[in-house]
Design a protein around this motif. Structure first.
Motif, PDB file in Angstrom:
ATOM      1  N   TRP A   1       9.469  36.283  -8.869  1.00 36.51           N
ATOM      2  CA  TRP A   1      10.013  35.431  -9.923  1.00 36.51           C
ATOM      3  C   TRP A   1      10.889  34.373  -9.290  1.00 36.51           C
ATOM      4  CZ3 TRP A   1      11.163  40.489  -8.975  1.00 36.51           C
ATOM      5  CH2 TRP A   1      12.456  40.777  -8.538  1.00 36.51           C
ATOM      6  N   LEU A   2      11.253  33.375 -10.076  1.00 41.94           N
ATOM      7  CA  LEU A   2      12.116  32.307  -9.589  1.00 41.94           C
ATOM      8  C   LEU A   2      13.573  32.668  -9.825  1.00 41.94           C
ATOM      9  CD1 LEU A   2      10.243  29.099 -10.818  1.00 41.94           C
ATOM     10  CD2 LEU A   2      10.222  30.118  -8.530  1.00 41.94           C
ATOM     11  N   GLU A   3      14.377  32.477  -8.796  1.00 39.45           N
ATOM     12  CA  GLU A   3      15.822  32.662  -8.898  1.00 39.45           C
ATOM     13  C   GLU A   3      16.502  31.312  -8.705  1.00 39.45           C
ATOM     14  OE1 GLU A   3      16.387  37.170  -7.160  1.00 39.45           O
ATOM     15  OE2 GLU A   3      16.604  35.475  -5.781  1.00 39.45           O
ATOM     16  N   THR A   4      17.679  31.158  -9.269  1.00 37.54           N
ATOM     17  CA  THR A   4      18.457  29.937  -9.094  1.00 37.54           C
ATOM     18  C   THR A   4      19.471  30.164  -7.991  1.00 37.54           C
ATOM     19  OG1 THR A   4      18.181  29.348 -11.407  1.00 37.54           O
ATOM     20  CG2 THR A   4      19.932  28.241 -10.197  1.00 37.54           C
ATOM     21  N   GLY A   5      19.331  29.424  -6.893  1.00 37.73           N
ATOM     22  CA  GLY A   5      20.244  29.564  -5.764  1.00 37.73           C
ATOM     23  C   GLY A   5      21.562  28.855  -5.999  1.00 37.73           C
ATOM     24  N   ALA A   6      22.438  28.919  -4.987  1.00 38.99           N
ATOM     25  CA  ALA A   6      23.766  28.301  -5.091  1.00 38.99           C
ATOM     26  C   ALA A   6      23.654  26.796  -5.316  1.00 38.99           C
ATOM     27  CB  ALA A   6      24.570  28.602  -3.831  1.00 38.99           C
ATOM     28  N   SER A   7      22.585  26.192  -4.794  1.00 42.43           N
ATOM     29  CA  SER A   7      22.392  24.748  -4.948  1.00 42.43           C
ATOM     30  C   SER A   7      21.837  24.376  -6.313  1.00 42.43           C
ATOM     31  CB  SER A   7      21.438  24.241  -3.866  1.00 42.43           C
ATOM     32  OG  SER A   7      20.150  24.832  -4.026  1.00 42.43           O
ATOM     33  N   GLY A   8      21.464  25.384  -7.089  1.00 49.28           N
ATOM     34  CA  GLY A   8      20.864  25.112  -8.388  1.00 49.28           C
ATOM     35  C   GLY A   8      19.369  24.903  -8.337  1.00 49.28           C
ATOM     36  N   VAL A   9      18.790  24.974  -7.136  1.00 55.37           N
ATOM     37  CA  VAL A   9      17.351  24.777  -6.971  1.00 55.37           C
ATOM     38  C   VAL A   9      16.637  26.126  -7.061  1.00 55.37           C
ATOM     39  CG1 VAL A   9      15.533  23.981  -5.411  1.00 55.37           C
ATOM     40  CG2 VAL A   9      17.717  22.753  -5.534  1.00 55.37           C
ATOM     41  N   PRO A  10      15.621  26.251  -7.922  1.00 57.22           N
ATOM     42  CA  PRO A  10      14.900  27.529  -8.019  1.00 57.22           C
ATOM     43  C   PRO A  10      14.247  27.913  -6.700  1.00 57.22           C
ATOM     44  CG  PRO A  10      14.423  26.147  -9.911  1.00 57.22           C
ATOM     45  CD  PRO A  10      15.144  25.284  -8.920  1.00 57.22           C
ATOM     46  N   ARG A  11      14.266  29.184  -6.392  1.00 53.83           N
ATOM     47  CA  ARG A  11      13.629  29.690  -5.183  1.00 53.83           C
ATOM     48  C   ARG A  11      12.937  31.001  -5.525  1.00 53.83           C
ATOM     49  NH1 ARG A  11      19.339  31.551  -2.366  1.00 53.83           N
ATOM     50  NH2 ARG A  11      19.706  33.339  -3.751  1.00 53.83           N
ATOM     51  N   CYS A  12      12.024  31.428  -4.670  1.00 50.98           N
ATOM     52  CA  CYS A  12      11.271  32.640  -4.933  1.00 50.98           C
ATOM     53  C   CYS A  12      12.130  33.869  -4.653  1.00 50.98           C
ATOM     54  CB  CYS A  12      10.011  32.690  -4.076  1.00 50.98           C
ATOM     55  SG  CYS A  12       8.923  34.083  -4.494  1.00 50.98           S
ATOM     56  N   SER A  13      11.960  34.881  -5.462  1.00 48.93           N
ATOM     57  CA  SER A  13      12.724  36.117  -5.303  1.00 48.93           C
ATOM     58  C   SER A  13      12.404  36.835  -4.001  1.00 48.93           C
ATOM     59  CB  SER A  13      12.446  37.059  -6.475  1.00 48.93           C
ATOM     60  OG  SER A  13      11.071  37.417  -6.519  1.00 48.93           O
ATOM     61  N   CYS A  14      11.291  36.476  -3.344  1.00 51.14           N
ATOM     62  CA  CYS A  14      10.941  37.148  -2.091  1.00 51.14           C
ATOM     63  C   CYS A  14      11.880  36.765  -0.955  1.00 51.14           C
ATOM     64  CB  CYS A  14       9.501  36.838  -1.699  1.00 51.14           C
ATOM     65  SG  CYS A  14       9.203  35.139  -1.130  1.00 51.14           S
ATOM     66  N   GLY A  15      12.627  35.669  -1.124  1.00 48.48           N
ATOM     67  CA  GLY A  15      13.607  35.256  -0.127  1.00 48.48           C
ATOM     68  C   GLY A  15      13.067  34.402   0.995  1.00 48.48           C
ATOM     69  N   SER A  16      11.768  34.159   1.033  1.00 41.71           N
ATOM     70  CA  SER A  16      11.187  33.347   2.101  1.00 41.71           C
ATOM     71  C   SER A  16      11.372  31.865   1.804  1.00 41.71           C
ATOM     72  CB  SER A  16       9.700  33.658   2.249  1.00 41.71           C
ATOM     73  OG  SER A  16       9.082  32.755   3.151  1.00 41.71           O
ATOM     74  N   ALA A  17      11.989  31.159   2.738  1.00 40.62           N
ATOM     75  CA  ALA A  17      12.207  29.726   2.551  1.00 40.62           C
ATOM     76  C   ALA A  17      10.889  28.963   2.506  1.00 40.62           C
ATOM     77  CB  ALA A  17      13.089  29.184   3.674  1.00 40.62           C
ATOM     78  N   GLY A  18       9.883  29.496   3.162  1.00 36.54           N
ATOM     79  CA  GLY A  18       8.588  28.818   3.194  1.00 36.54           C
ATOM     80  C   GLY A  18       7.557  29.443   2.286  1.00 36.54           C
ATOM     81  N   CYS A  19       7.987  30.129   1.243  1.00 32.02           N
ATOM     82  CA  CYS A  19       7.050  30.798   0.339  1.00 32.02           C
ATOM     83  C   CYS A  19       6.032  29.806  -0.208  1.00 32.02           C
ATOM     84  CB  CYS A  19       7.809  31.456  -0.814  1.00 32.02           C
ATOM     85  SG  CYS A  19       6.732  32.302  -1.999  1.00 32.02           S
ATOM     86  N   GLY A  20       4.762  30.149  -0.083  1.00 32.68           N
ATOM     87  CA  GLY A  20       3.698  29.251  -0.527  1.00 32.68           C
ATOM     88  C   GLY A  20       3.384  29.337  -1.995  1.00 32.68           C
ATOM     89  N   ALA A  21       3.907  30.346  -2.676  1.00 27.03           N
ATOM     90  CA  ALA A  21       3.643  30.525  -4.109  1.00 27.03           C
ATOM     91  C   ALA A  21       4.907  31.033  -4.782  1.00 27.03           C
ATOM     92  CB  ALA A  21       2.485  31.490  -4.325  1.00 27.03           C
ATOM     93  N   PRO A  22       5.942  30.189  -4.871  1.00 26.50           N
ATOM     94  CA  PRO A  22       7.218  30.652  -5.415  1.00 26.50           C
ATOM     95  C   PRO A  22       7.072  31.219  -6.830  1.00 26.50           C
ATOM     96  CG  PRO A  22       7.457  28.488  -4.402  1.00 26.50           C
ATOM     97  CD  PRO A  22       5.992  28.777  -4.462  1.00 26.50           C
ATOM     98  N   GLY A  23       7.553  32.441  -6.997  1.00 32.04           N
ATOM     99  CA  GLY A  23       7.512  33.082  -8.306  1.00 32.04           C
ATOM    100  C   GLY A  23       6.129  33.410  -8.799  1.00 32.04           C
ATOM    101  N   ALA A  24       5.159  33.509  -7.893  1.00 31.98           N
ATOM    102  CA  ALA A  24       3.772  33.658  -8.362  1.00 31.98           C
ATOM    103  C   ALA A  24       2.921  34.488  -7.417  1.00 31.98           C
ATOM    104  CB  ALA A  24       3.148  32.276  -8.556  1.00 31.98           C
ATOM    105  N   HIS A  25       3.489  35.563  -6.859  1.00 29.36           N
ATOM    106  CA  HIS A  25       2.708  36.404  -5.956  1.00 29.36           C
ATOM    107  C   HIS A  25       3.156  37.859  -6.082  1.00 29.36           C
ATOM    108  CE1 HIS A  25       6.046  36.880  -3.066  1.00 29.36           C
ATOM    109  NE2 HIS A  25       6.313  35.599  -3.281  1.00 29.36           N
TER     110      HIS A  25
END
Length: 218
Positions: A35-59
């Motif tokens: 799933w998508l999480e909101t980081g400290a910067s306010g930018v959504p990121r993938c819950s898997c924690g990978s900065a280079g996730c190829g399918a954020p919130g969708a795997h």
């Protein structure tokens, strides 16, 4: 109200409700994903924690995800108890395969098929501006040969099939900032019986061929 990562509780409830409907009404296996999480910067990121996730919130989030799918409503509810914000994934190669084309080619093919009154199953608008046409299982194995018979080498077209071991991201999953997976043609009682890929492939190949020709001309 929002949960701990800024996702409205109303939305997480919609995810569970949709997952249960897919299981109960369509008998589709359902699996919770990232799933998508909101980081400290306010930018959504993938819950898997990978900065280079190829399918954020969708795997898938577990290596054994292929064994976890269920069409049981109680089982689906249990799967979403820990992380109610989980994306809704539908494994392919079981009750359906999905023919994957670009949004532009898919819209052209869809319009032509509707005018021709061809049988159509659900059509999904997926991440990356893709359209996925739901067809009977087994398509992944036979589509390459069917394309060659149509005079369309598979490698020349932006067309693929999701079969066994794959998945699609089902609505109302959020896939990118500000976006959700959406149905181009919703699952209804009228399209419960899926077409064979061969019934749609000529129009899909034609539309993809048009797209490829236009790209070469640019």
């Amino acid at each position: 109200m929002e949960d701990s990562i800024g996702v409205p509780r109303r939305f997480t409830g919609q995810l569970l409700d949709a997952a249960v409907r897919y299981a109960e009404e369509r008998h589709w296996d359902v699996v919770p994903g990232s799933w998508l999480e909101t980081g400290a910067s306010g930018v959504p990121r993938c819950s898997c924690g990978s900065a280079g996730c190829g399918a954020p919130g969708a795997h898938p989030i577990r290596p054994d995800w292929t064994a976890r799918g269920s069409v049981s409503a109680p089982a689906v509810r249990r799967m979403w108890q820990t992380h109610p914000e989980s994306s809704v994934l539908l494994p392919t190669g079981r009750t359906f395969d999905a023919v994957d084309v670009s949004e532009d080619a898919g819209c052209l093919a869809l319009a032509r098929m509707e005018r021709m009154d061809l049988p159509l199953g659900p059509v999904l608008g997926a991440p990356g501006r893709r359209l996925l046409f739901f067809v009977l299982p087994g398509a992944a194995a036979k589509v390459p040969d069917l394309l060659r018979r149509l005079g369309r080498p598979p490698e020349s077209l932006d067309l693929s099939v999701l079969g066994e071991g794959g998945w699609v991201v089902a609505p109302p999953t959020r896939t990118v900032p500000g976006g959700c997976a959406q149905w181009a043609r919703r699952p209804t009682p009228a399209n419960r019986w899926l077409p064979d890929a061969a019934e749609l492939l000529s129009q899909l190949a034609y539309a993809c061929g048009r797209e490829a020709a236009a790209a070469r001309a640019r």
